[in-house]
Design a protein around this motif. Sequence first.
Motif, PDB file in Angstrom:
ATOM      1  N   ILE A 157       0.922  -0.971  -0.035  1.00  8.82           N
ATOM      2  CA  ILE A 157      -0.062   0.120  -0.048  1.00  8.82           C
ATOM      3  C   ILE A 157       0.902   1.270   0.121  1.00  8.82           C
ATOM      4  N   ILE A 158       2.029   1.212   0.849  1.00 10.76           N
ATOM      5  CA  ILE A 158       2.759   2.321   0.917  1.00 10.76           C
ATOM      6  C   ILE A 158       3.353   2.537  -0.554  1.00 10.76           C
ATOM      7  N   SER A 159       4.048   1.465  -0.937  1.00 15.83           N
ATOM      8  CA  SER A 159       4.777   1.710  -2.012  1.00 15.83           C
ATOM      9  C   SER A 159       3.916   1.943  -3.253  1.00 15.83           C
ATOM     10  N   LEU A 160       2.726   1.414  -3.419  1.00 16.82           N
ATOM     11  CA  LEU A 160       2.094   1.751  -4.627  1.00 16.82           C
ATOM     12  C   LEU A 160       1.547   3.098  -4.375  1.00 16.82           C
ATOM     13  N   ALA A 161       1.177   3.674  -3.269  1.00 13.80           N
ATOM     14  CA  ALA A 161       0.815   5.069  -2.983  1.00 13.80           C
ATOM     15  C   ALA A 161       1.751   5.974  -3.683  1.00 13.80           C
ATOM     16  N   ALA A 162       3.083   5.676  -2.970  1.00 10.71           N
ATOM     17  CA  ALA A 162       4.011   6.540  -3.323  1.00 10.71           C
ATOM     18  C   ALA A 162       4.220   6.571  -4.867  1.00 10.71           C
ATOM     19  N   VAL A 163       4.244   5.665  -5.537  1.00  8.77           N
ATOM     20  CA  VAL A 163       4.294   5.475  -7.164  1.00  8.77           C
ATOM     21  C   VAL A 163       3.224   6.332  -7.608  1.00  8.77           C
ATOM     22  N   ALA A 164       1.965   6.040  -7.108  1.00 10.11           N
ATOM     23  CA  ALA A 164       0.740   6.641  -7.651  1.00 10.11           C
ATOM     24  C   ALA A 164       1.054   8.232  -7.488  1.00 10.11           C
ATOM     25  N   TRP A 165       1.420   8.623  -6.513  1.00  7.82           N
ATOM     26  CA  TRP A 165       1.847   9.974  -6.290  1.00  7.82           C
ATOM     27  C   TRP A 165       2.812  10.813  -7.069  1.00  7.82           C
TER      28      TRP A 165
ATOM     29  N   GLN B  97       2.098  13.613 -10.073  1.00  7.26           N
ATOM     30  CA  GLN B  97       3.013  14.829  -9.909  1.00  7.26           C
ATOM     31  C   GLN B  97       3.917  15.246 -11.184  1.00  7.26           C
ATOM     32  N   VAL B  98       4.167  14.028 -11.640  1.00  4.43           N
ATOM     33  CA  VAL B  98       5.198  14.317 -12.836  1.00  4.43           C
ATOM     34  C   VAL B  98       4.480  13.699 -14.275  1.00  4.43           C
ATOM     35  N   HIS B  99       4.814  14.356 -15.349  1.00  5.02           N
ATOM     36  CA  HIS B  99       4.236  13.916 -16.518  1.00  5.02           C
ATOM     37  C   HIS B  99       4.750  12.666 -16.875  1.00  5.02           C
ATOM     38  N   ASN B 100       3.847  11.737 -17.489  1.00  3.60           N
ATOM     39  CA  ASN B 100       4.407  10.274 -17.793  1.00  3.60           C
ATOM     40  C   ASN B 100       5.727  10.231 -18.701  1.00  3.60           C
ATOM     41  N   LEU B 101       5.764  11.291 -19.765  1.00  3.62           N
ATOM     42  CA  LEU B 101       6.832  11.226 -20.616  1.00  3.62           C
ATOM     43  C   LEU B 101       8.014  11.520 -19.817  1.00  3.62           C
ATOM     44  N   LEU B 102       8.031  12.757 -19.177  1.00  2.00           N
ATOM     45  CA  LEU B 102       9.310  13.218 -18.204  1.00  2.00           C
ATOM     46  C   LEU B 102       9.834  12.144 -17.473  1.00  2.00           C
ATOM     47  N   LEU B 103       8.617  11.441 -16.635  1.00  2.00           N
ATOM     48  CA  LEU B 103       9.108  10.281 -15.539  1.00  2.00           C
ATOM     49  C   LEU B 103       9.825   9.055 -16.278  1.00  2.00           C
ATOM     50  N   THR B 104       9.214   8.883 -17.455  1.00  2.00           N
ATOM     51  CA  THR B 104       9.741   7.738 -18.358  1.00  2.00           C
ATOM     52  C   THR B 104      11.273   8.109 -18.908  1.00  2.00           C
ATOM     53  N   TYR B 105      11.394   9.286 -19.132  1.00  2.00           N
ATOM     54  CA  TYR B 105      12.725   9.901 -19.759  1.00  2.00           C
ATOM     55  C   TYR B 105      13.610   9.869 -18.802  1.00  2.00           C
ATOM     56  N   LEU B 106      13.221  10.245 -17.351  1.00  2.01           N
ATOM     57  CA  LEU B 106      14.107  10.247 -16.162  1.00  2.01           C
ATOM     58  C   LEU B 106      14.512   8.745 -15.841  1.00  2.01           C
ATOM     59  N   ILE B 107      13.674   7.913 -16.049  1.00  2.00           N
ATOM     60  CA  ILE B 107      13.817   6.470 -15.581  1.00  2.00           C
ATOM     61  C   ILE B 107      14.782   5.671 -16.701  1.00  2.00           C
ATOM     62  N   VAL B 108      14.398   6.096 -17.777  1.00  2.00           N
ATOM     63  CA  VAL B 108      15.320   5.502 -19.075  1.00  2.00           C
ATOM     64  C   VAL B 108      16.876   6.176 -18.926  1.00  2.00           C
ATOM     65  N   THR B 109      16.968   7.246 -18.803  1.00  2.00           N
ATOM     66  CA  THR B 109      18.235   7.956 -18.520  1.00  2.00           C
ATOM     67  C   THR B 109      19.101   7.605 -17.455  1.00  2.00           C
ATOM     68  N   PHE B 110      18.379   7.350 -16.284  1.00  2.00           N
ATOM     69  CA  PHE B 110      19.029   6.774 -15.059  1.00  2.00           C
ATOM     70  C   PHE B 110      19.285   5.379 -15.281  1.00  2.00           C
ATOM     71  N   ILE B 111      18.467   4.429 -16.024  1.00  2.00           N
ATOM     72  CA  ILE B 111      18.967   2.965 -16.213  1.00  2.00           C
ATOM     73  C   ILE B 111      20.209   2.901 -17.126  1.00  2.00           C
ATOM     74  N   LEU B 112      20.044   3.870 -18.257  1.00  2.00           N
ATOM     75  CA  LEU B 112      21.348   3.590 -19.083  1.00  2.00           C
ATOM     76  C   LEU B 112      22.526   4.478 -18.524  1.00  2.00           C
ATOM     77  N   LEU B 113      22.674   5.295 -17.705  1.00  2.00           N
ATOM     78  CA  LEU B 113      23.837   5.718 -17.029  1.00  2.00           C
ATOM     79  C   LEU B 113      24.147   4.952 -15.766  1.00  2.00           C
ATOM     80  N   LEU B 114      23.288   3.938 -15.181  1.00  2.00           N
ATOM     81  CA  LEU B 114      23.778   3.157 -14.351  1.00  2.00           C
ATOM     82  C   LEU B 114      24.873   2.269 -14.398  1.00  2.00           C
ATOM     83  N   PRO B 115      24.923   1.838 -15.411  1.00  2.00           N
ATOM     84  CA  PRO B 115      26.374   0.748 -15.487  1.00  2.00           C
ATOM     85  C   PRO B 115      27.670   1.898 -15.527  1.00  2.00           C
ATOM     86  N   GLY B 116      27.544   2.835 -16.169  1.00  2.00           N
ATOM     87  CA  GLY B 116      28.608   3.601 -16.109  1.00  2.00           C
ATOM     88  C   GLY B 116      28.778   4.183 -14.504  1.00  2.00           C
TER      89      GLY B 116
END
Length: 164
Positions: free
Chosen positions: A108-116, A120-139
Amino acid sequence: AAETASLEEQLQGWGEVMLMADKVLRWERAWFPPAVMGVVSLVFLTIYYLDPSVLSGVSCFVMTTEQQQRFHEICSSLVKTRRRAVGWWKRLFTLKEEKPKMYFVTMIISLAAVAWVGQQVHNLLLTYLIVTFILLLPGLNQHGIISNKHPGTMPHGKGNTMNE
């Protein structure tokens, strides 16, 4: 080892692409991190601007023996990552069976945090941030920014190629 061999066989046609991506994601050159961010930004700006329904296209090249070894290491890493994900998934279901109240509260806490955050953040921006982080993570991991490794160390006795 058998899983790695099976995965190597399945991904054989993508070997050259995976090897190049691995070099970029591990930041073998100093200009790779900004290039990754630039490419991801360009892709997301294109998606935003054109709103396309389908994105496609990648070509493959012939691999050398040295590249085959790195391809094996990449496949092995993918198998380990998959095992970790399956392990977390199993732990989640073990928690559900052994401590259902704790599981319920955690979910409940995890899903509520993800939903919040999603609200708050536009889907495309959120996806951009996640993809950028995942691609920079190995480096980030390779250069010791988020791990305990000494920054700039490379496997097989290679020096810091970030300064080349």
